[in-house]
Design a protein around this motif. Structure first.
Motif, PDB file in Angstrom:
ATOM      1  N   PRO A 147       0.807  -1.229   0.000  1.00  0.00           N
ATOM      2  CA  PRO A 147       0.000   0.000   0.000  1.00  0.00           C
ATOM      3  C   PRO A 147       0.833   1.268   0.000  1.00  0.00           C
ATOM      4  CG  PRO A 147      -0.091  -1.086   2.147  1.00  0.00           C
ATOM      5  CD  PRO A 147       0.565  -2.050   1.196  1.00  0.00           C
ATOM      6  N   LEU A 148       2.044   1.214   0.591  1.00  0.00           N
ATOM      7  CA  LEU A 148       2.892   2.406   0.593  1.00  0.00           C
ATOM      8  C   LEU A 148       3.317   2.761  -0.828  1.00  0.00           C
ATOM      9  CD1 LEU A 148       4.375   4.559   2.229  1.00  0.00           C
ATOM     10  CD2 LEU A 148       6.292   2.962   2.448  1.00  0.00           C
ATOM     11  N   ILE A 149       3.837   1.773  -1.556  1.00  0.00           N
ATOM     12  CA  ILE A 149       4.263   2.017  -2.939  1.00  0.00           C
ATOM     13  C   ILE A 149       3.061   2.380  -3.809  1.00  0.00           C
ATOM     14  CG2 ILE A 149       5.183   0.904  -5.013  1.00  0.00           C
ATOM     15  CD1 ILE A 149       7.060  -0.668  -3.200  1.00  0.00           C
ATOM     16  N   GLY A 150       1.971   1.626  -3.663  1.00  0.00           N
ATOM     17  CA  GLY A 150       0.781   1.897  -4.462  1.00  0.00           C
ATOM     18  C   GLY A 150       0.238   3.292  -4.232  1.00  0.00           C
ATOM     19  N   GLY A 151       0.173   3.707  -2.963  1.00  0.00           N
ATOM     20  CA  GLY A 151      -0.348   5.039  -2.655  1.00  0.00           C
ATOM     21  C   GLY A 151       0.539   6.148  -3.178  1.00  0.00           C
ATOM     22  N   VAL A 152       1.853   5.995  -2.998  1.00  0.00           N
ATOM     23  CA  VAL A 152       2.783   7.038  -3.450  1.00  0.00           C
ATOM     24  C   VAL A 152       2.769   7.163  -4.975  1.00  0.00           C
ATOM     25  CG1 VAL A 152       5.231   7.655  -3.607  1.00  0.00           C
ATOM     26  CG2 VAL A 152       4.279   6.887  -1.426  1.00  0.00           C
ATOM     27  N   VAL A 153       2.795   6.025  -5.690  1.00  0.00           N
ATOM     28  CA  VAL A 153       2.785   6.069  -7.151  1.00  0.00           C
ATOM     29  C   VAL A 153       1.473   6.669  -7.661  1.00  0.00           C
ATOM     30  CG1 VAL A 153       2.823   4.666  -9.260  1.00  0.00           C
ATOM     31  CG2 VAL A 153       4.384   4.144  -7.388  1.00  0.00           C
ATOM     32  N   ALA A 154       0.356   6.303  -7.031  1.00  0.00           N
ATOM     33  CA  ALA A 154      -0.932   6.867  -7.451  1.00  0.00           C
ATOM     34  C   ALA A 154      -0.971   8.376  -7.226  1.00  0.00           C
ATOM     35  CB  ALA A 154      -2.074   6.187  -6.688  1.00  0.00           C
ATOM     36  N   GLN A 155      -0.398   8.824  -6.102  1.00  0.00           N
ATOM     37  CA  GLN A 155      -0.382  10.261  -5.800  1.00  0.00           C
ATOM     38  C   GLN A 155       0.487  11.011  -6.810  1.00  0.00           C
ATOM     39  OE1 GLN A 155      -1.834  11.091  -2.520  1.00  0.00           O
ATOM     40  NE2 GLN A 155      -1.854  13.249  -3.066  1.00  0.00           N
ATOM     41  N   ILE A 156       1.672  10.486  -7.082  1.00  0.00           N
ATOM     42  CA  ILE A 156       2.592  11.153  -7.996  1.00  0.00           C
ATOM     43  C   ILE A 156       2.045  11.166  -9.425  1.00  0.00           C
ATOM     44  CG2 ILE A 156       4.894  11.005  -9.046  1.00  0.00           C
ATOM     45  CD1 ILE A 156       5.908   9.898  -6.398  1.00  0.00           C
ATOM     46  N   SER A 157       1.377  10.069  -9.799  1.00  0.00           N
ATOM     47  CA  SER A 157       0.888   9.943 -11.175  1.00  0.00           C
ATOM     48  C   SER A 157      -0.424  10.664 -11.416  1.00  0.00           C
ATOM     49  CB  SER A 157       0.727   8.460 -11.537  1.00  0.00           C
ATOM     50  OG  SER A 157      -0.270   7.865 -10.724  1.00  0.00           O
ATOM     51  N   GLY A 244      -5.301  11.729   0.233  1.00  0.00           N
ATOM     52  CA  GLY A 244      -5.039  11.120  -1.058  1.00  0.00           C
ATOM     53  C   GLY A 244      -4.486   9.720  -0.879  1.00  0.00           C
ATOM     54  N   PRO A 245      -4.190   9.030  -1.979  1.00  0.00           N
ATOM     55  CA  PRO A 245      -3.704   7.646  -1.892  1.00  0.00           C
ATOM     56  C   PRO A 245      -2.436   7.487  -1.067  1.00  0.00           C
ATOM     57  CG  PRO A 245      -4.258   8.212  -4.163  1.00  0.00           C
ATOM     58  CD  PRO A 245      -4.327   9.482  -3.378  1.00  0.00           C
ATOM     59  N   ALA A 246      -1.522   8.464  -1.137  1.00  0.00           N
ATOM     60  CA  ALA A 246      -0.274   8.349  -0.381  1.00  0.00           C
ATOM     61  C   ALA A 246      -0.531   8.388   1.118  1.00  0.00           C
ATOM     62  CB  ALA A 246       0.690   9.468  -0.775  1.00  0.00           C
ATOM     63  N   SER A 248      -3.507   7.550   2.786  1.00  0.00           N
ATOM     64  CA  SER A 248      -4.191   6.339   3.240  1.00  0.00           C
ATOM     65  C   SER A 248      -3.272   5.119   3.121  1.00  0.00           C
ATOM     66  CB  SER A 248      -5.478   6.113   2.441  1.00  0.00           C
ATOM     67  OG  SER A 248      -5.213   6.061   1.056  1.00  0.00           O
ATOM     68  N   GLY A 249      -2.464   5.069   2.041  1.00  0.00           N
ATOM     69  CA  GLY A 249      -1.506   3.969   1.907  1.00  0.00           C
ATOM     70  C   GLY A 249      -0.445   4.012   2.980  1.00  0.00           C
ATOM     71  N   GLY A 250       0.012   5.217   3.322  1.00  0.00           N
ATOM     72  CA  GLY A 250       1.002   5.355   4.388  1.00  0.00           C
ATOM     73  C   GLY A 250       0.451   4.958   5.739  1.00  0.00           C
ATOM     74  N   ALA A 251      -0.825   5.311   5.997  1.00  0.00           N
ATOM     75  CA  ALA A 251      -1.447   4.944   7.272  1.00  0.00           C
ATOM     76  C   ALA A 251      -1.550   3.427   7.409  1.00  0.00           C
ATOM     77  CB  ALA A 251      -2.832   5.575   7.387  1.00  0.00           C
ATOM     78  N   LEU A 252      -1.973   2.754   6.326  1.00  0.00           N
ATOM     79  CA  LEU A 252      -2.092   1.305   6.371  1.00  0.00           C
ATOM     80  C   LEU A 252      -0.720   0.646   6.500  1.00  0.00           C
ATOM     81  CD1 LEU A 252      -3.896  -1.162   6.227  1.00  0.00           C
ATOM     82  CD2 LEU A 252      -3.792  -1.035   3.730  1.00  0.00           C
ATOM     83  N   ALA A 253       0.264   1.175   5.773  1.00  0.00           N
ATOM     84  CA  ALA A 253       1.625   0.636   5.879  1.00  0.00           C
ATOM     85  C   ALA A 253       2.160   0.796   7.294  1.00  0.00           C
ATOM     86  CB  ALA A 253       2.543   1.348   4.886  1.00  0.00           C
ATOM     87  N   LEU A 254       1.852   1.935   7.921  1.00  0.00           N
ATOM     88  CA  LEU A 254       2.308   2.167   9.289  1.00  0.00           C
ATOM     89  C   LEU A 254       1.708   1.149  10.249  1.00  0.00           C
ATOM     90  CD1 LEU A 254       3.993   4.024  11.105  1.00  0.00           C
ATOM     91  CD2 LEU A 254       1.960   5.454  11.413  1.00  0.00           C
TER      92      LEU A 254
END
Length: 397
Positions: A147-157, A244-246, A248-254
């Protein structure tokens, strides 16, 4: 020396890449919701599809490694993950994505069992305890990185729903290729294929009642994790100024990283201390999240994430420890399966209700009701724990 480590390293890489795809879609759910005009219950259904696949895999395919060897099962799991992640990237509707999530869930169950066996058989570490700690750490690391990678890539893209899958597709393909090249040993005494579920309870008495409490804790901890994994992206947007995705993905990764860190850092706690702390963290996590939605506080949200992570880690640590204590080698595997099934039911059944409530009452109200129910659940678990401890003391007097 280096050659001894190479198979172990690639089994570890297989475990990481195989688990990265499991929660990768979680930070993308709000994007899918907007793209396909979905209801909250549609989102929770897509999440449940993964959990259902994992549950089926654990129940019916958990002993494949004993018959075919860990290497074949691990390769099959990686192939299923690869197919599932590719289908996820190509999905055009909720049904296609849910089908892909079922494949990933089945693969997750295969990789979890065969990965552990593979690490034990290839490990050059001096004892199984160290290998088990590696397994716990890498398992949590892989789950969290997805989820960390997915959220960050979705945010950047800019909100792409296919690009976040590309890094995992590439990594899994490379690891699968390497796993096919390494000549792992086949099992010397393979067992016959057996697809029958094997569930059991400890012997009647105090041990069984303790197991019920452990299973109840797993049910609650998995339900809290599933709340973040399915709807975090939806309710975070209601109280955070940046989201944003980064996020929520960061929260789940944490949650996943801290869960693993909790199991490693607090492993010296007694089972009673770990369980008491777990129930306290379940209660605190739910109270903090309710207050977050009322007060829109970033600090309270951070406290809720940390408490959820600690509850998840402590519950698993106390639960597996209790299973070890109240079973023997004849029924241990079946009781472990029952414990895991209790947890996965917590990740499925309450989330179905959560999705229905969100459709009819809105996400915030649904989350408040959900957290209130599990806050009361935690109080009931702790009360049962205190009563059992009192009865145990009386029996030893």
């Amino acid at each position: 020396m280096q050659k001894r480590w190479i198979p172990f390293y690639w089994v570890c890489a297989a475990l990481i890449s195989g688990t990265m795809g499991t929660a990768l879609a979680s930070p993308l759910y709000p994007l899918y919701q907007q793209l396909w005009q979905l209801q909250p219950s549609d989102i929770t259904t897509m999440f449940i599809a993964y959990m259902a696949g994992t549950l089926l895999s654990i129940l019916f395919l958990g002993r494949l490694s004993d018959s075919l060897g860990f290497a074949k099962v691990l390769r099959a799991g990686l192939l299923l993950v690869l197919l599932g992640v590719i289908l996820s990237a190509l999905a055009q509707n909720a049904f296609m994505l849910s089908s892909a999530r079922v494949l990933i869930g089945i693969a997750s169950g295969l990789i979890s069992t065969s990965g552990m066996m593979g690490m034990l058989q290839t490990s050059p570490l001096p004892n199984e305890g160290q290998t088990a700690r590696w397994y716990a750490s890498l398992n949590g690391f892989g789950f969290g990185m997805g989820p960390l990678i997915g959220g960050v890539v979705a945010q950047i893209s800019g909100g792409s729903v296919w690009l976040p899958y590309v890094p995992v597709i590439v990594l899994t393909a490379v690891v699968l290729y390497q796993m096919c090249r390494i000549p792992f040993h086949a099992p010397s005494d393979p067992k016959p294929l057996d697809f029958k579920p094997r569930l059991a309870l400890p012997a009647a008495g105090l041990g069984r009642k303790q197991f019920y409490l452990a299973a109840g804790g797993a049910f609650a901890a998995f339900a809290m994790f599933s709340l973040y994994a399915s709807l975090a992206g939806s309710f975070i947007a209601e109280f955070l100024p940046w989201h944003g995705p980064a996020v929520s993905g960061g929260a789940l990764a944490l949650v996943l990283f801290l869960s693993s860190a909790t199991q490693l850092g607090l492993r010296r706690l007694s089972l009673a201390q770990a369980y008491a702390a777990a129930t306290a963290m379940i209660l605190i996590a739910n109270v903090m999240l309710v207050l977050t939605l009322q007060l829109h506080s970033m600090v309270l949200f951070a406290c809720s994430v940390v408490a959820t992570a600690m509850a998840h880690g402590l519950t698993l640590m106390a639960g597996f420890g209790k299973v070890q204590e109240v079973t023997n080698h004849h029924n241990r595997a079946a009781v472990v399966s029952t414990f895991l099934v209790s947890g996965y039911f917590g990740a499925i059944m309450p989330v179905i209700v959560l999705g229905w409530l969100a459709d009819h009452l809105g996400v915030s109200r649904a989350v408040i009701i959900y957290c209130s129910a599990f806050g009361l659940w935690a109080i009931a678990l702790f009360s049962g724990f205190v009563q059992l401890k009192r009865r145990q003391r009386l029996q030893t007097v």
